[in-house]
Design an enzyme around this catalytic site. Structure first.
Site, PDB file in Angstrom:
ATOM      1  N   GLU A 451      12.371  15.571  13.281  1.00 44.24           N
ATOM      2  CA  GLU A 451      11.164  16.366  13.010  1.00 44.24           C
ATOM      3  C   GLU A 451      10.023  15.501  12.483  1.00 44.24           C
ATOM      4  OE1 GLU A 451      10.935  19.144  14.262  1.00 44.24           O
ATOM      5  OE2 GLU A 451      13.065  19.423  14.657  1.00 44.24           O
ATOM      6  N   HIS A 542      13.715  19.982  25.956  1.00 41.53           N
ATOM      7  CA  HIS A 542      15.040  19.629  25.447  1.00 41.53           C
ATOM      8  C   HIS A 542      16.007  19.377  26.610  1.00 41.53           C
ATOM      9  CE1 HIS A 542      13.310  22.066  22.101  1.00 41.53           C
ATOM     10  NE2 HIS A 542      13.863  21.130  21.356  1.00 41.53           N
TER      11      HIS A 542
END
Length: 955
Positions: A451, A542
């Protein structure tokens, strides 16, 4: 036996936004609608393998080269680096073809200076003062001994833009309304649902905020209004942030993708929002009060040092000021702060700060079990490790390179339940509380590193978070997150589990069962790349990421961690630009390695790593299909396809996606050439459908939306209805047209109908705020639709009705009293079909039901549970077959989680078979005659209109 003329069908036209995008900005924008499903690389076709010294790689769709390396051309040593960079581009106009190099049209994004006097200048392209999406050009220089020289350039500068005006015709208010309507429609999902007893009807409440007017660099350019739409997904309570680009002349949403940057697929987060400031609850203190040494225990049982801060009132707070230099003044340098967000909704923490939130405030420096279980210890400790990694290895000062504050919010929930995910929102990291099978999502260092690396990417290449560029964004976050995890925890790359991400998040499952991704999974473009729309994992961010991150991982294994990390970081920080795809990423890493002095053997390893994962120039052309292509590269966004009576109708743009969409009519057999049936009037003509005799579509203009119709046999198009708000799902049969319209006043949808001969128009449900209808089909003047309405006791119930346009009477279909959701309907000569979800446990599966037009003889075509059950999302039907679109729930992204088509006999006998084994997303199924079904397919990386005449069987 019925004649073939009667075997026309009405199918699913519910909107799931997206287009598959392959390479090039056209692909990127094509993806917007499954214009192309993945965001395209701006010059993927022509990016060469490793360029030689002083070599120039041409750009695609532009005269400006995408990569120039090996230069040593002196420029002015005085003045700013940005001025020197622009001066170089001006002096070498014959190489770069940039007509105006002034600061007006080449605005400085920022300059970074690295050790050895290396300067990297990022310049943002503007056209007549309007920003061009992804138009960024990088100039690399060295400055030493009073001299400055350009060593190379890279990026996207679009030279073919030519717009007569950059003044929007569509007002900001209209653009916001259209954007909110598009997002509301998208998040309506495949089913209309009723609330649980005692609860209110879930309502999509979104807010649109206008950004700058933006040019999408398709062809000669598309002028748009950029609208950011935020809110909460009414289906599951997750935060929503959609970046919507509204054509500034017609008001049609030409591109839409999520700004969410999440770790995995178990929940959602949201993207950046500018201007968000942290709560001001820190107080001043003397320099010697800044760091208080504490300790805590991580989830894995390791006891670690924790840096805290004591304010003037003597309260300890989870703030780390230890990263400042010893001689810095108080508060100089970075502040790493960890906030207690337990119990706060994830949607209240995305792009904003939850009201009253404070730092974690331990009573003593020795943090107890509460701080372990909450995830605070792991989040705070790991944030420091991430800072150290970037500072020690690359000299980078924090996420933004300027030692800006680093904030973490730990413990958010989703509708009061565990939020099994984490995200970066442009200002801070947000970690879900976890629960059940998952720990709090800060419990694994690679999640924190992932992140925080999104923040680094945002402040360097700023890779657009959709399609291939988005998959690279994820890949880089995974690569560096994993590298940080291994270093911080002393794990060797020789460990069989070293390439796993998220492996420590589970409460009971082992690492391999728990991990959300594996950098060592061997994914390649030829075997694993999935063409998917922006509504499906944002174009595969993803889903396709381990193809690229796997190549980087292989390189790290063979070159060693330190060398590989240097190559990748240099490529990210000094070569990559927002719209780069896999091929550009390969070229960037190779060029960075050469710049950093890689030997011939080391360069061979870098190239071999990408080769092994199929990332080579032109790789997209090797993706195969088992379908017949009717129209290739339609370059449209979320407008669907219609079929019936041996004809199809589909919207199409030109190959570069720059023209407004027009409607084309063709034969479903593939014979002959498609014909243009809509006016080429600058409007967007979308949601086309046909029954084989008439073509209908919606014409989006700055003044409103017109429902148009034209005979297949020829003749003039005419307007049969008009509306100001968003529409979708047009269906036609005989003289009647029906469609779903958004009611912006109440935020609900209603089915509207019109008669092309008499001019009669109306609503099937009266349009009352407590009546919701949609997902319509039509046959012989009868309209079937899903509905949500109150029963005699005032409880909201779902059901299926058939409205007879001749008598205005309604017939209720025998849906279960326990039905929680109703999906797409379809009428054939044999009756009415619909999707029905009776499962309160919400497994994701739904049944397909059928009944006669009078409601008699109900049949379960596919069950909701057990053998033969499907994750039914939408359907389309002919007299001979029912084709069902399925969307399984995804905890991780894979080919089998993408939308696929199944087909089954109308009575359900024989079981369902896969229509096609294509591994790309299969969108907007439309039944024709017999078993023939058409759809928009993303397998090749572009959006193609394809068909099959019979099922493929088992895949």
């Amino acid at each position: 036996m019925r004649t073939s003329a009667r075997r026309r069908a009405v199918g699913s036209q519910g909107r799931r936004t997206g287009v598959v995008v392959g390479q090039g900005i056209a692909a990127l924008l094509a993806t917007a609608g499954l214009m192309a499903t993945a965001m395209p690389a701006a010059h993927a076709d022509t990016a060469a393998a490793a360029p030689a010294a002083s070599d120039t790689t041409p750009g695609s769709e532009t005269d400006t080269p995408s990569l120039v390396t090996g230069l040593h051309e002196e420029v002015a040593a005085t003045g700013s680096a940005a001025d020197a960079a622009r001066g170089h581009l001006k002096a070498k106009k014959g190489r770069y073809h940039i007509a105006d190099t002034s600061a007006k049209d080449l605005a400085s994004v920022g300059t970074t200076t690295d050790k050895g006097g290396k300067e990297t200048v990022r310049l943002q392209q503007k056209y007549k003062g309007v920003e061009v999406l992804g138009g960024q050009y990088v100039v690399r220089m060295t400055k030493k001994d009073g001299k400055r020289a350009v060593t190379g350039t890279s990026g996207n500068y679009f030279t073919k833009l030519k717009l007569d005006s950059v003044s929007p015709k569509v007002s900001e208010e209209t653009a916001i309304e259209r954007a909110v309507g598009a997002v509301t429609t998208q998040f309506g999902g495949g089913l209309l649902r009723a609330p649980a007893k005692g609860e209110k009807q879930a309502k999509a409440e979104f807010k649109g905020t206008a950004g700058d007017v933006t040019i999408l660099p398709q062809g000669t350019g598309v002028l748009t209004r950029h609208i950011t739409v935020t809110g909460t997904n009414p289906a599951d309570g997750s935060p929503v942030q959609q970046e919507v680009y509204i054509d500034a002349h017609s008001g049609f949403p030409v591109m839409q993708y999520s700004g969410i940057k999440t770790f995995g697929a178990t929940g959602t987060g949201t993207g950046a929002t500018e201007g968000v400031a942290a709560p001001a609850d820190a107080t001043t203190a003397a320099a010697d009060q800044l760091v208080v040494k504490g300790s805590g225990v991580r989830y894995n049982g390791q006891k670690v040092d924790i840096n805290l801060y004591k304010d003037t009132k003597g309260l300890l707070q989870m703030i780390d000021y230890s990263k400042r230099a010893a001689d810095d003044s108080p508060y100089a340098g970075p502040m790493i702060a960890t906030y207690d967000a337990r119990g706060r909704e994830a949607s209240s923490a995305s792009g904003v700060w939850p009201t009253g939130i404070k730092y974690f405030q331990p009573a003593t420096p020795d943090l107890g079990e509460e701080y372990t279980n909450s995830g605070a210890v792991d989040a705070h400790w790991a944030a420091g490790k991430v800072y150290d990694y970037y500072k020690n290895h690359f000299g980078r000062k924090g996420l933004d390179g300027q030692d800006g504050y680093i904030y973490s919010l730990v413990g958010v929930v989703q509708r009061g339940q565990p939020y099994n995910n984490a995200f970066w929102d442009g200002e801070k990291m947000v970690y879900g509380q976890g629960g059940g099978d998952y720990r709090t999502f800060s419990a694994d260092t690679d999640v924190v590193g992932h992140e925080m690396t999104h923040g680094v990417v945002e402040h360097t290449a700023n890779l657009v978070y959709a399609g291939q560029s988005g998959a690279m964004n994820e890949a880089l976050a995974d690569y560096f997150g994993n590298a940080i995890d291994l270093e911080a925890n002393g794990q060797s790359m020789d460990d069989p589990d070293a390439g796993l991400l998220g492996e420590d998040l589970c409460t009971t499952a082992g690492p391999r069962e728990c991990a959300l991704r594996d950098l060592n999974d061997g994914a390649t473009t030829s075997k694993n790349f999935i063409g998917v729309t922006y509504s499906g994992d944002n174009g595969g961010v993803h889903l396709n990421s381990t193809i690229f991150s796997g190549a980087l991982w292989d390189m790290r294994q063979d070159l060693g961690a330190e060398l590989a990390d240097q190559y990748v970081y240099r490529a990210l920080s000094a070569y990559m630009t927002p719209l780069d795809g896999f091929t550009e990423g390969r070229a960037a890493v190779i060029a960075a390695a050469k710049e950093l002095g890689a030997t011939k053997a080391q360069l061979a390893i870098v190239k071999r790593s990408f080769d092994a994962h199929g990332i080579v120039p032109g790789w997209e052309k090797a993706l195969g299909v088992d379908t017949d292509t009717l129209v290739s590269k339609v370059n449209i966004a979320s407008t669907g396809v219609g079929a019936g009576g041996g004809k199809y109708a589909v919207s199409r743009s030109n190959e570069d996606g720059s023209e407004p969409y027009s409607v084309w009519l063709g034969n479903t057999s593939g014979k002959g050439q498609p014909q243009l049936v809509s006016a080429n009037n600058g409007d967007y003509n979308v949601y086309a459908n046909t029954d084989g005799k008439t073509v209908v579509w919606a014409d989006y203009s700055s003044t409103g939306i017109k429902i148009m119709a034209r005979p297949v046999a020829g003749g003039l198009a005419k307007m049969v209805d008009g509306i100001g708000s968003d529409v979708t799902g047009l269906v036609v049969d005989g003289d009647w047209v029906a469609y779903t319209a958004l009611n912006p006043q109440y935020g609900v949808t209603n089915v509207r109908y019109a008669n092309m001969k008499t001019g009669e128009t109306g609503l099937v449900d009266g349009g009352r705020p407590y009546n919701i209808s949609g997902l319509a089909s039509i046959k012989d003047g009868k309209i079937a639709y899903a509905k949500v309405a109150p029963d005699a006791n005032g409880n909201m119930k779902v059901g299926v009705e058939v409205f007879d346009t001749a008598t205005h009477t309604k017939t209720t279909m025998p849906a279960s009293d326990d039905a929680m959701g109703i999906g797409q309907t379809a009428i054939t000569d044999d009756g009415v079909f619909w999707i029905e979800d009776d499962d309160a446990t919400d497994t994701g599966k739904a049944a397909v039901r059928r009944a006669n037009l009078d409601g008699t003889n109900p049949v379960t075509v596919t069950p909701e549970a057990g053998e033969g059950s499907l994750y039914a999302y939408s359907l389309t039907a002919s007299d001979d077959a029912v084709s069902i679109s399925t969307v399984p729930p995804a905890t991780t992204w894979a080919n089998d989680t993408m939308m696929k088509l199944y087909q089954i006999a109308p009575d359900g006998k024989g079981g369902a078979q896969r229509v096609s084994c294509n591994r790309g997303e299969q969108m907007f199924g439309a039944a024709d005659e017999g078993q023939r079904v058409l759809w928009l397919d993303g397998t090749t990386g572009y959006t193609n209109l394809v068909k099959r005449d019979r099922p493929a069987g088992n895949c």
